[in-house]
Design a protein around this motif. Structure first.
Motif, PDB file in Angstrom:
ATOM      1  N   LYS A  62       0.804  -1.220   0.000  1.00  0.00           N
ATOM      2  CA  LYS A  62       0.000   0.000   0.000  1.00  0.00           C
ATOM      3  C   LYS A  62       0.841   1.276   0.000  1.00  0.00           C
ATOM      4  O   LYS A  62       0.428   2.277  -0.561  1.00  0.00           O
ATOM      5  N   LEU A  63       2.015   1.244   0.617  1.00  0.00           N
ATOM      6  CA  LEU A  63       2.792   2.472   0.759  1.00  0.00           C
ATOM      7  C   LEU A  63       4.146   2.450   0.054  1.00  0.00           C
ATOM      8  O   LEU A  63       4.983   3.321   0.279  1.00  0.00           O
ATOM      9  N   ASN A  64       4.369   1.497  -0.824  1.00  0.00           N
ATOM     10  CA  ASN A  64       5.670   1.415  -1.512  1.00  0.00           C
ATOM     11  C   ASN A  64       5.949   2.632  -2.397  1.00  0.00           C
ATOM     12  O   ASN A  64       7.092   2.918  -2.705  1.00  0.00           O
ATOM     13  N   LYS A  65       4.930   3.357  -2.792  1.00  0.00           N
ATOM     14  CA  LYS A  65       5.119   4.566  -3.593  1.00  0.00           C
ATOM     15  C   LYS A  65       5.916   5.620  -2.820  1.00  0.00           C
ATOM     16  O   LYS A  65       6.647   6.410  -3.416  1.00  0.00           O
ATOM     17  N   TYR A  66       5.797   5.623  -1.511  1.00  0.00           N
ATOM     18  CA  TYR A  66       6.363   6.689  -0.690  1.00  0.00           C
ATOM     19  C   TYR A  66       7.709   6.339  -0.052  1.00  0.00           C
ATOM     20  O   TYR A  66       8.416   7.225   0.401  1.00  0.00           O
ATOM     21  N   TYR A  67       8.023   5.071   0.029  1.00  0.00           N
ATOM     22  CA  TYR A  67       9.245   4.618   0.696  1.00  0.00           C
ATOM     23  C   TYR A  67      10.122   3.857  -0.293  1.00  0.00           C
ATOM     24  O   TYR A  67       9.611   3.140  -1.148  1.00  0.00           O
ATOM     25  N   ASP A  68      11.427   3.971  -0.131  1.00  0.00           N
ATOM     26  CA  ASP A  68      12.370   3.177  -0.910  1.00  0.00           C
ATOM     27  C   ASP A  68      12.555   1.864  -0.152  1.00  0.00           C
ATOM     28  O   ASP A  68      13.300   1.806   0.816  1.00  0.00           O
ATOM     29  N   LEU A  69      11.858   0.846  -0.556  1.00  0.00           N
ATOM     30  CA  LEU A  69      11.900  -0.429   0.159  1.00  0.00           C
ATOM     31  C   LEU A  69      13.064  -1.308  -0.291  1.00  0.00           C
ATOM     32  O   LEU A  69      13.225  -2.421   0.207  1.00  0.00           O
ATOM     33  N   GLU A  70      13.891  -0.791  -1.207  1.00  0.00           N
ATOM     34  CA  GLU A  70      15.140  -1.458  -1.574  1.00  0.00           C
ATOM     35  C   GLU A  70      16.277  -0.948  -0.688  1.00  0.00           C
ATOM     36  O   GLU A  70      17.170  -1.681  -0.326  1.00  0.00           O
ATOM     37  N   ASN A  71      16.255   0.335  -0.396  1.00  0.00           N
ATOM     38  CA  ASN A  71      17.236   0.971   0.484  1.00  0.00           C
ATOM     39  C   ASN A  71      16.454   1.533   1.669  1.00  0.00           C
ATOM     40  O   ASN A  71      15.984   2.666   1.625  1.00  0.00           O
ATOM     41  N   THR A  72      16.291   0.739   2.710  1.00  0.00           N
ATOM     42  CA  THR A  72      15.353   1.030   3.793  1.00  0.00           C
ATOM     43  C   THR A  72      15.922   1.892   4.912  1.00  0.00           C
ATOM     44  O   THR A  72      15.202   2.223   5.853  1.00  0.00           O
ATOM     45  N   LYS A  73      17.181   2.271   4.819  1.00  0.00           N
ATOM     46  CA  LYS A  73      17.817   3.036   5.891  1.00  0.00           C
ATOM     47  C   LYS A  73      17.202   4.424   6.024  1.00  0.00           C
ATOM     48  O   LYS A  73      16.941   5.099   5.034  1.00  0.00           O
ATOM     49  N   GLY A  74      16.987   4.844   7.256  1.00  0.00           N
ATOM     50  CA  GLY A  74      16.448   6.169   7.536  1.00  0.00           C
ATOM     51  C   GLY A  74      16.153   6.298   9.016  1.00  0.00           C
ATOM     52  O   GLY A  74      16.576   5.462   9.827  1.00  0.00           O
ATOM     53  N   VAL A  75      15.401   7.329   9.361  1.00  0.00           N
ATOM     54  CA  VAL A  75      14.966   7.536  10.742  1.00  0.00           C
ATOM     55  C   VAL A  75      13.453   7.748  10.697  1.00  0.00           C
ATOM     56  O   VAL A  75      12.968   8.668  10.028  1.00  0.00           O
ATOM     57  N   PHE A  76      12.732   6.902  11.402  1.00  0.00           N
ATOM     58  CA  PHE A  76      11.271   6.904  11.371  1.00  0.00           C
ATOM     59  C   PHE A  76      10.756   6.881  12.808  1.00  0.00           C
ATOM     60  O   PHE A  76      10.915   5.886  13.515  1.00  0.00           O
ATOM     61  N   TYR A  77      10.144   7.997  13.233  1.00  0.00           N
ATOM     62  CA  TYR A  77       9.665   8.116  14.611  1.00  0.00           C
ATOM     63  C   TYR A  77       8.188   8.460  14.603  1.00  0.00           C
ATOM     64  O   TYR A  77       7.735   9.335  13.853  1.00  0.00           O
ATOM     65  N   ASP A  78       7.442   7.792  15.467  1.00  0.00           N
ATOM     66  CA  ASP A  78       6.032   8.100  15.663  1.00  0.00           C
ATOM     67  C   ASP A  78       5.677   7.740  17.092  1.00  0.00           C
ATOM     68  O   ASP A  78       5.774   6.579  17.484  1.00  0.00           O
ATOM     69  N   ASN A  79       5.272   8.731  17.868  1.00  0.00           N
ATOM     70  CA  ASN A  79       4.915   8.457  19.263  1.00  0.00           C
ATOM     71  C   ASN A  79       3.648   7.605  19.368  1.00  0.00           C
ATOM     72  O   ASN A  79       3.379   7.031  20.407  1.00  0.00           O
ATOM     73  N   PHE A  80       2.897   7.499  18.310  1.00  0.00           N
ATOM     74  CA  PHE A  80       1.649   6.728  18.291  1.00  0.00           C
ATOM     75  C   PHE A  80       1.876   5.296  17.789  1.00  0.00           C
ATOM     76  O   PHE A  80       0.937   4.516  17.680  1.00  0.00           O
ATOM     77  N   ALA A  81       3.108   4.975  17.462  1.00  0.00           N
ATOM     78  CA  ALA A  81       3.412   3.646  16.901  1.00  0.00           C
ATOM     79  C   ALA A  81       2.996   2.548  17.873  1.00  0.00           C
ATOM     80  O   ALA A  81       3.240   2.649  19.073  1.00  0.00           O
ATOM     81  N   PRO A  82       2.355   1.517  17.360  1.00  0.00           N
ATOM     82  CA  PRO A  82       1.959   0.407  18.225  1.00  0.00           C
ATOM     83  C   PRO A  82       3.181  -0.378  18.698  1.00  0.00           C
ATOM     84  O   PRO A  82       4.228  -0.366  18.053  1.00  0.00           O
ATOM     85  N   GLY A  83       3.047  -1.038  19.816  1.00  0.00           N
ATOM     86  CA  GLY A  83       4.152  -1.846  20.332  1.00  0.00           C
ATOM     87  C   GLY A  83       5.060  -1.032  21.235  1.00  0.00           C
ATOM     88  O   GLY A  83       4.751   0.090  21.623  1.00  0.00           O
ATOM     89  N   SER A  84       6.196  -1.583  21.534  1.00  0.00           N
ATOM     90  CA  SER A  84       7.102  -0.956  22.490  1.00  0.00           C
ATOM     91  C   SER A  84       8.137  -0.045  21.839  1.00  0.00           C
ATOM     92  O   SER A  84       8.895   0.619  22.524  1.00  0.00           O
ATOM     93  N   THR A  85       8.178   0.007  20.516  1.00  0.00           N
ATOM     94  CA  THR A  85       9.176   0.804  19.821  1.00  0.00           C
ATOM     95  C   THR A  85       8.511   1.941  19.059  1.00  0.00           C
ATOM     96  O   THR A  85       7.532   1.721  18.342  1.00  0.00           O
ATOM     97  N   GLN A  86       9.042   3.136  19.233  1.00  0.00           N
ATOM     98  CA  GLN A  86       8.540   4.297  18.499  1.00  0.00           C
ATOM     99  C   GLN A  86       9.550   4.799  17.473  1.00  0.00           C
ATOM    100  O   GLN A  86       9.205   5.573  16.601  1.00  0.00           O
ATOM    101  N   LEU A  87      10.796   4.360  17.583  1.00  0.00           N
ATOM    102  CA  LEU A  87      11.862   4.815  16.707  1.00  0.00           C
ATOM    103  C   LEU A  87      12.424   3.636  15.918  1.00  0.00           C
ATOM    104  O   LEU A  87      12.787   2.614  16.497  1.00  0.00           O
ATOM    105  N   PHE A  88      12.498   3.797  14.613  1.00  0.00           N
ATOM    106  CA  PHE A  88      12.985   2.748  13.717  1.00  0.00           C
ATOM    107  C   PHE A  88      14.060   3.323  12.809  1.00  0.00           C
ATOM    108  O   PHE A  88      14.028   4.507  12.472  1.00  0.00           O
ATOM    109  N   ASP A  89      14.987   2.475  12.357  1.00  0.00           N
ATOM    110  CA  ASP A  89      16.000   2.907  11.393  1.00  0.00           C
ATOM    111  C   ASP A  89      15.840   2.181  10.059  1.00  0.00           C
ATOM    112  O   ASP A  89      16.705   2.236   9.205  1.00  0.00           O
TER     113      ASP A  89
END
Length: 188
Positions: A62-89
């Motif tokens: 659904k969202l591959n148009k917006y993200y480079d899913l071949e080169n996934t490195k980045g910083v992705f933060y959402d305080n509303f993210a489900p689970g115990s992690t809000q910060l992803f690389d």
């Protein structure tokens, strides 16, 4: 010797002239529907929306148009993210983290509020906008929220892709956001 100088001069001129033409092939749009601010609004209003009866939500589809899913490195933060992690690389892991929440919802609706802005360069851009959302879960619970989003974009192969993401939302009463749901206008 003169022929060599002429040949080198011609090669230099052709090389200089060919450079910008080749670079234009990977230039990302700075205006219109494929420009960063329009993509940011589209990302919220189409990418994260869910309507009753929709099939299974799969982030990579659904969202591959917006993200480079071949080169996934980045910083992705959402305080509303489900689970115990809000910060992803990693954008793929970040997106997969939302699948259970989306699939446990009857509907997820959004609307745009205010504070939209964009700074757009040749290869990077930053966009901000305000938004609201309403999650109607399958268990009957309703979660309404107000939020702000800032996305960092990178021009990759002629398309803008999200590299940095900072989203912050807070829970509100559903009636306080009702008038914004479905609003898609992005004031520049």
């Amino acid at each position: 010797m003169t022929n060599i100088k002429i040949t080198l001069a011609a090669a230099l001129v052709l090389g200089i002239c060919a450079g910008p033409v080749a670079a234009q092939d990977s230039t990302c749009p700075r205006e219109g529907a494929e420009a960063p601010l329009a993509l940011h609004a589209d990302w919220i209003m189409k990418g994260w929306e869910r309507h009753e009866g929709d099939g299974k939500f799969v982030f990579a589809e659904k969202l591959n148009k917006y993200y480079d899913l071949e080169n996934t490195k980045g910083v992705f933060y959402d305080n509303f993210a489900p689970g115990s992690t809000q910060l992803f690389d990693n954008s793929a892991r970040y997106g997969a983290n939302w699948e259970a929440l989306q699939n446990a919802a009857r509907s997820v609706r959004h609307g745009l509020t205010g504070g939209h802005d964009a700074i757009v360069g040749e290869t990077v851009a930053s966009t901000t906008l305000g938004f609201v959302g309403r999650i109607d879960r399958l268990d009957g619970k309703v979660v309404a929220f107000d939020g702000r989003s800032q996305l960092g974009w990178e021009c990759t192969a002629g398309k803008w892709k999200i590299r940095h993401e900072l989203n912050y939302a807070w829970v509100v009463e559903p009636e306080t956001i009702q008038s914004f749901l479905g609003k898609t206008e992005v004031a520049q």
